[in-house]
Write an enzyme that holds these catalytic residues in place. Structure first.
Site, PDB file in Angstrom:
ATOM      1  N   HIS A  34      38.001  51.371  37.424  1.00  0.00           N
ATOM      2  CA  HIS A  34      38.010  50.385  38.519  1.00  0.00           C
ATOM      3  C   HIS A  34      39.273  49.519  38.460  1.00  0.00           C
ATOM      4  CE1 HIS A  34      33.644  51.421  38.443  1.00  0.00           C
ATOM      5  NE2 HIS A  34      33.844  51.389  39.749  1.00  0.00           N
ATOM      6  N   ASN A  35      40.407  50.175  38.580  1.00  0.00           N
ATOM      7  CA  ASN A  35      41.709  49.535  38.438  1.00  0.00           C
ATOM      8  C   ASN A  35      42.468  49.563  39.768  1.00  0.00           C
ATOM      9  OD1 ASN A  35      42.602  52.246  38.669  1.00  0.00           O
ATOM     10  ND2 ASN A  35      42.430  52.514  36.454  1.00  0.00           N
ATOM     11  N   GLN A  86      44.808  51.528  40.789  1.00  0.00           N
ATOM     12  CA  GLN A  86      44.961  52.876  41.369  1.00  0.00           C
ATOM     13  C   GLN A  86      43.703  53.278  42.151  1.00  0.00           C
ATOM     14  OE1 GLN A  86      46.530  56.116  39.218  1.00  0.00           O
ATOM     15  NE2 GLN A  86      48.390  55.031  38.659  1.00  0.00           N
ATOM     16  N   HIS A  87      42.532  52.917  41.619  1.00  0.00           N
ATOM     17  CA  HIS A  87      41.290  53.181  42.361  1.00  0.00           C
ATOM     18  C   HIS A  87      41.301  52.412  43.677  1.00  0.00           C
ATOM     19  CE1 HIS A  87      37.043  53.522  43.403  1.00  0.00           C
ATOM     20  NE2 HIS A  87      36.917  52.200  43.337  1.00  0.00           N
ATOM     21  N   HIS A 133      37.746  45.584  47.453  1.00  0.00           N
ATOM     22  CA  HIS A 133      36.332  45.812  47.155  1.00  0.00           C
ATOM     23  C   HIS A 133      35.977  45.775  45.662  1.00  0.00           C
ATOM     24  CE1 HIS A 133      37.448  49.837  45.894  1.00  0.00           C
ATOM     25  NE2 HIS A 133      36.212  50.014  45.476  1.00  0.00           N
ATOM     26  N   ASP A 134      36.953  45.909  44.755  1.00  0.00           N
ATOM     27  CA  ASP A 134      36.649  45.889  43.317  1.00  0.00           C
ATOM     28  C   ASP A 134      37.516  44.888  42.555  1.00  0.00           C
ATOM     29  OD1 ASP A 134      34.465  47.536  42.742  1.00  0.00           O
ATOM     30  OD2 ASP A 134      35.657  49.370  42.796  1.00  0.00           O
TER      31      ASP A 134
END
Length: 343
Positions: free
Chosen positions: A68-69, A71-72, A108-109
């Site tokens: 969940h970084n 790049q995600h 979103h994260d």
């Protein structure tokens, strides 16, 4: 200074885009291309420097964790951008709705700690206490997003009226909270009901469609080419195993589908694709038949690939591996019924 070629611009609009070929600094430029190409800068009077500041702050608020970084975050935003072009919703939804969807995907994260909602609640973390065990992570992602937007130099919404700002804020909160997998079935069932009679003039219909498109963007790695998708699965399992190791150390309930002693790589995917991803993609494809070739077929091929791998693993490993696969199936069902983790 990055020159983005026409070929890259076209690939950016499709699920075959390969994130692994780009540095994070280049991804920031590609995100800027998305906002520019959808005409957001002109429509909402966003200064380029403010957009750049905003994107950089978003980048700074993603943590250096396996899955969940940033790049995600980029992949989810890029998938959303691709869906906007492929489905032609840019001619069906308002420019403001498109801005809500793309920015929700981007944010979103934010500040994800690498441990899911079930962990937050069982460990009684500050986030779980702050949000009363109700979607603690998703509420936090939203709060961080609007914290960034509260800084004048990063506020891409600063030239909007208070009514427009209120609409965008409300829409983003709904879309980001919809990414809590505990609400998966509730949102999907609502979409199933209204999909055959979807009316773009109906706000409730639009809202559910926007949530579904953010959800699809979030969990659709397996709709990408295998060379792009498979490294993401390795990252995901690393994050899962980190969580289950911590749960064991702290004496907390161990999340079944994250337990390295019970989960194999193929078993982690077969149930997820079969029970979570394919039903979601199938419903969206009914509304947009063009998505069959772009995301539904690749996801079906991924299921076949991991099913074959699971079969081979079982034949090699005998009963022990088979028991591990079965345990995972229970975990997969929990996830389908509303496990709190984002796959």
């Amino acid at each position: 200074t990055l020159q983005v070629t026409e070929e890259v611009r076209e690939q950016l609009k499709t699920p075959i885009f390969d994130n692994w070929q780009w540095e994070e600094a280049e991804m920031l430029v590609l995100l800027q291309v998305m906002y520019t190409d959808l005409d957001f800068l002109t429509a909402f009077h966003i200064e380029q420097e403010v957009l750049q500041n905003f994107l950089f702050e978003v980048f700074c608020h993603y943590n250096n964790i396996p899955f969940h970084n940033f790049q995600h975050c980029f992949c989810v935003t890029q998938m959303m951008y691709g869906l906007i072009w492929l489905t032609d919703v840019r001619n069906k939804l308002s420019r403001m709705d498109l801005l809500i969807m793309l920015t929700s995907a981007l944010c979103h994260d934010l500040d994800h700690p690498g441990y899911n909602n079930v962990y937050q609640i069982n460990a009684q973390t500050d986030l779980a206490l702050r949000y009363n065990d109700i979607s603690p992570l998703e509420n936090h992602h939203c709060a961080v997003a609007f914290g960034i937007l509260s800084k004048p130099k990063c506020n891409i919404l600063k030239n909007l009226t208070s009514e427009q700002y209120k609409h965008i804020r409300g829409g983003m909160i709904k879309c980001i909270l919809a990414t809590d997998m505990a609400r998966h079935n509730e949102i999907l069932n609502k979409f199933k009901t209204m999909q055959p009679v979807l009316d773009y003039r109906n706000n409730d219909h639009k809202e559910v469609l926007m949530k579904i498109m953010v959800k699809v963007s979030d969990i659709s790695n397996e709709a990408r080419p295998m060379t792009v998708a498979e490294p993401w699965l390795d990252c995901l399992l690393q994050e899962f195993f980190n969580q289950s190791d911590t749960e064991k150390l702290k004496g907390l309930p161990v999340t079944p589908f994250m337990d390295r002693d019970k989960v194999s790589k193929p078993s982690s995917q077969t149930n997820f694709i079969r029970f979570v991803l394919l039903p979601l993609l199938t419903e969206l494809t009914k509304l947009f038949p063009c998505l069959e070739q772009h995301i539904l077929e690749p996801a079906r091929r991924a299921l076949e690939y991991y099913s074959d791998m699971e079969r081979a693993t079982r034949e090699e490993g005998g009963n022990t591996r088979e028991e591990g696969g079965n345990t995972k199936q229970e975990g997969g069902n929990t996830r389908e019924e509303g496990g709190n983790t984002k796959p």
